[in-house]
Design an enzyme around this catalytic site. Structure first.
Site, PDB file in Angstrom:
ATOM      1  CD  GLU A   1      28.175  64.400  70.593  1.00 41.91           C
ATOM      2  OE1 GLU A   1      29.249  65.033  70.561  1.00 41.91           O
ATOM      3  OE2 GLU A   1      27.527  64.132  69.559  1.00 41.91           O
TER       4      GLU A   1
ATOM      5  CB  CYS B   1      32.003  64.742  63.515  1.00 35.66           C
ATOM      6  SG  CYS B   1      33.083  66.183  63.351  1.00 35.66           S
TER       7      CYS B   1
ATOM      8  CG  HIS C   1      29.725  66.770  67.754  1.00 32.76           C
ATOM      9  ND1 HIS C   1      30.438  65.698  68.266  1.00 32.76           N
ATOM     10  CD2 HIS C   1      30.518  67.311  66.807  1.00 32.76           C
ATOM     11  CE1 HIS C   1      31.607  65.612  67.668  1.00 32.76           C
ATOM     12  NE2 HIS C   1      31.690  66.587  66.770  1.00 32.76           N
TER      13      HIS C   1
END
Length: 394
Positions: free
Chosen positions: A374, A282, A372
């Site tokens: 994660e 990001c 993202h």
């Protein structure tokens, strides 16, 4: 224009909260959470789950979140779902009034939690219409105010919204990043057991530059096999190298990458020159691109949600070239793909609008993605990126 009265429909009798836009538009609702007022950018998020993770993502600093999913708050809150302990979202906009929690993991309710965290909520709005407004007109600057008595000075709130400068050119990373080094320990989460605590012996050492990171990023680095040390956003090259990293991670975060890049990009350039392996997510991805010579730009409405399709491109994926990953995103700025230097290839692109979602620097172990991997909340399609990064550290 600050002297002009806002245009609005008559205030409903039960209105205890209001959104006042910089253009004078007013929307009424019912307040919950913290009492008071705050100014920031209003964006929308399309996630159907994980509202507490969204509300504690430091990337939302300076922003209010309009949830497109109508039922928010019904699973309550708990400490395990917090993604950052620092400033994050200013508040949220929801369609339905928040109901009592009905989930076995709940340890509190959303309105009480938001009040404790100083976050303002407003319910009873047509969030689909509000989302459409943002899609057509762009993410607006607004003030959201909550007063249980229903008393508001609309003219003063309008002036505050109109005078707020917006996120472009704003460095927020320093306000949400850790202020000192931290040895990270938490790993993978399992129901009933929480986060595991694997030992660090024999693991490659990743130094993570914290620009407003979600904690689950560090947990995924640990899950992939790394030992993690977190350093502040303003950590210098010598500070980082003194920790003897096998690789450096560049985290997500809020604000304008060009503003944060004033102090971070020179450090990243030196890390590239020293052939230190790098992985950015990001904001970290954007600043890696800036360090490589590309440019970034403010997006019209941004990408925020847990259902964004991203395609593998660039001719570097072999049999999986063209594969589509469903990803979690939260960004209002993007790398301008037309400005990538010859030594930087685009590795991922958004299937919503074609914007850049990944780069790799030729001749270097350095890559980044706009989304993202994660998640939290979101799908797990992209965990392989953590394994790729840690696996190349030896």
């Amino acid at each position: 224009m600050a002297d002009a009265a806002p245009s609005h429909a008559p205030k409903p009798k039960d209105a205890t909260a209001v959104i006042v836009f910089a253009d004078g538009h007013v929307a009424w609702g019912r307040g919950f959470g913290a009492v008071g007022e705050a100014v920031g950018e209003l964006c929308f998020n399309t996630s159907m789950t994980g509202y507490q993770e969204v509300m504690t993502d430091p990337s939302y600093a300076g922003q209010f979140v309009c949830f497109t999913f109508p039922h928010i708050g019904n699973v309550g809150t708990n400490p395990e779902d917090v993604e950052g302990l620092c400033d994050s979202a200013l508040g949220c906009v929801v369609r339905e009034d928040v109901t009592d929690p009905s989930n076995f993991r709940a340890m509190g309710d959303l309105p009480q939690w938001m009040a404790e965290k100083g976050k303002i909520g407003i319910a009873g709005l047509d969030t689909r219409a509000l989302t459409r407004r943002i899609r057509i007109l762009g993410a607006p600057n607004v003030v959201i105010a909550h007063n249980p008595e229903g008393n508001f000075d609309l003219k003063a709130l309008h002036a505050k919204a109109e005078q707020w400068p917006g996120l472009e050119g704003m460095d927020l990373a320093k306000t949400v990043a850790r202020s000192c080094h931290q040895d990270w320990t938490g790993g993978h989460w399992t129901l009933g057991e929480g986060y595991d605590q694997p030992g660090a012996e024999g693991r490659p050492h990743v130094v993570a530059m914290d620009f407003g990171a979600k904690d689950n990023i560090f947990r995924n680095l640990v899950k992939a096999g790394a030992k993690v040390t977190v350093v502040p956003a303003e950590a210098g090259y010598d500070d980082i190298m003194a920790l003897k990293p096998d690789g450096v991670f560049l985290s997500n975060g809020p604000g304008d990458p060009a503003a944060t890049g004033v102090y971070a990009v020179p450090v990243i350039k030196r890390l590239l020159d020293a052939d230190v392996p790098l992985f950015g997510i990001c904001l970290g991805h954007q600043m890696l691109a800036l360090a490589a010579g590309a440019k970034t730009a403010k997006m019209f409405q941004g990408h925020r949600g847990a259902n964004h399709p991203v395609q593998r491109v660039g001719g570097v994926w072999g049999e999986t070239e063209g594969l589509v990953e469903i990803t979690s995103m939260n960004h209002g700025f993007a790398v301008d793909g037309d400005t990538l230097p010859d030594n930087v290839i685009e590795t991922h692109k958004s299937l919503f609008d074609g914007t850049n979602c990944g780069i790799a620097i030729l001749g270097k172990k350095a890559f980044g993605v706009q989304y993202h991997p994660e998640a939290s909340p979101g799908p797990q399609d992209s965990f392989y990126l953590f394994e790729k990064f840690v696996g190349e550290l030896g």
